[in-house]
Write an enzyme that holds these catalytic residues in place. Structure first.
Site, PDB file in Angstrom:
ATOM      1  N   SER A 105       8.355   3.835  -0.213  1.00 34.65           N
ATOM      2  CA  SER A 105       7.046   3.202  -0.896  1.00 34.65           C
ATOM      3  C   SER A 105       7.086   3.699  -2.196  1.00 34.65           C
ATOM      4  O   SER A 105       6.927   2.789  -3.305  1.00 34.65           O
ATOM      5  CB  SER A 105       5.661   3.582  -0.192  1.00 34.65           C
ATOM      6  OG  SER A 105       4.653   3.258  -0.928  1.00 34.65           O
ATOM      7  N   SER A 118       0.967  -1.251   0.059  1.00 32.60           N
ATOM      8  CA  SER A 118      -0.009  -0.109  -0.025  1.00 32.60           C
ATOM      9  C   SER A 118       0.984   0.978   0.107  1.00 32.60           C
ATOM     10  O   SER A 118       2.057   1.214   0.665  1.00 32.60           O
ATOM     11  CB  SER A 118      -0.894  -0.093   1.441  1.00 32.60           C
ATOM     12  OG  SER A 118      -1.683   1.126   1.267  1.00 32.60           O
ATOM     13  N   GLU A 119       0.621   2.360  -0.973  1.00 34.50           N
ATOM     14  CA  GLU A 119       1.500   3.153  -1.163  1.00 34.50           C
ATOM     15  C   GLU A 119       1.798   4.361   0.359  1.00 34.50           C
ATOM     16  O   GLU A 119       2.536   5.156   0.164  1.00 34.50           O
ATOM     17  CB  GLU A 119       1.139   4.274  -2.272  1.00 34.50           C
ATOM     18  CG  GLU A 119      -0.225   5.019  -2.202  1.00 34.50           C
ATOM     19  CD  GLU A 119      -1.127   4.445  -3.075  1.00 34.50           C
ATOM     20  OE1 GLU A 119      -1.842   4.974  -3.599  1.00 34.50           O
ATOM     21  OE2 GLU A 119      -1.115   2.969  -3.214  1.00 34.50           O
ATOM     22  N   ASN A 120       0.773   4.142   1.064  1.00 35.95           N
ATOM     23  CA  ASN A 120       1.015   4.875   2.327  1.00 35.95           C
ATOM     24  C   ASN A 120       2.084   3.975   3.222  1.00 35.95           C
ATOM     25  O   ASN A 120       2.540   4.820   4.456  1.00 35.95           O
ATOM     26  CB  ASN A 120      -0.214   4.773   3.349  1.00 35.95           C
ATOM     27  CG  ASN A 120      -0.652   3.663   3.605  1.00 35.95           C
ATOM     28  OD1 ASN A 120      -0.726   2.656   2.775  1.00 35.95           O
ATOM     29  ND2 ASN A 120      -1.375   3.546   5.080  1.00 35.95           N
TER      30      ASN A 120
END
Length: 218
Positions: free
Chosen positions: A88, A46-48
């Site tokens: 990320s 997940s890009e967070n």
């Protein structure tokens, strides 16, 4: 019978292969983690800043500090890691993600995608989707075939501002599985009970049809 959101996710989960690193977008894509086969090893990113996401938690077992990019509470698998946005997006831009699964408001027959600008609403920007569609080599879109007004979301050209150009490889909707080719949308599978004519009528872009198109197996 058209598919519901859970069934769309279930079908897309069949595209996930052993050893894949997979990014799940907001909406239907987040459900895919619930349906991946138990006998394969997959890392969901997940890009967070999470690598090693698991299925959604059961009610009462949520941890408000562990969320995905859509701010939904998630679980993590053994060996999961947390990191900052720079690392990320280094993973994403460095093409270390094997498969990206996104939602969309429109997809064009050449693979253009529009998934960030909502007509009539203030939106801060397209966010991480811009990096994902620019970097990923394998992009699958999870979406409804038509909007709430019954208008096709599979178009000759997108009418909304683009997130990415000529990047979508495959689309799974409530009616069908389609592949983006140089000649348009190639119909691969029909949802159970859905006819080829129904799919034709719901598709505004060029549709390549084999009249013996099989029903999808969930």
């Amino acid at each position: 019978m058209s598919l519901n959101k859970e069934q769309i996710a279930q079908r897309i989960a069949k595209e996930v292969k052993d050893g894949y690193y997979v990014n799940l977008g907001i909406g239907i894509p987040t459900l895919v983690a619930n349906y991946v086969r138990d006998d394969i090893s997959v890392e969901f990113q997940s890009e967070n800043g999470v690598l090693g996401m698991g299925p959604f938690p059961f009610e009462g077992e949520e941890d408000a500090d562990i969320i995905n990019a859509g701010k939904q509470t998630i679980t993590t698998l053994k060996g999961a890691s947390f990191f900052d946005s720079s690392l990320s997006f280094g993973m994403i831009r460095g093409q270390h993600v094997d498969l990206t699964i996104l939602g969309a408001m429109e997809v064009a027959e050449n693979g253009d995608i529009a998934n960030w600008k909502i007509p009539g609403k203030m939106v801060k920007g397209m966010g991480g989707a811009m990096d994902l569609v620019a970097s990923a080599e394998n992009i699958i879109v999870a979406m409804m075939h038509t909007n709430r007004a019954g208008e096709s979301k599979l178009l000759e050209e997108c009418s909304l501002p683009l997130t990415g150009v000529k990047c979508v490889k495959k689309i799974v909707t409530n009616l069908a599985v389609l592949e983006v080719t140089k000649d348009g949308f190639l119909l691969l599978e029909r949802a159970p009970g859905v006819s080829v004519d129904e799919i034709k009528n719901a598709t505004a872009g060029r549709l390549i049809v084999n009249e013996n198109t099989p029903e999808m197996v969930l």
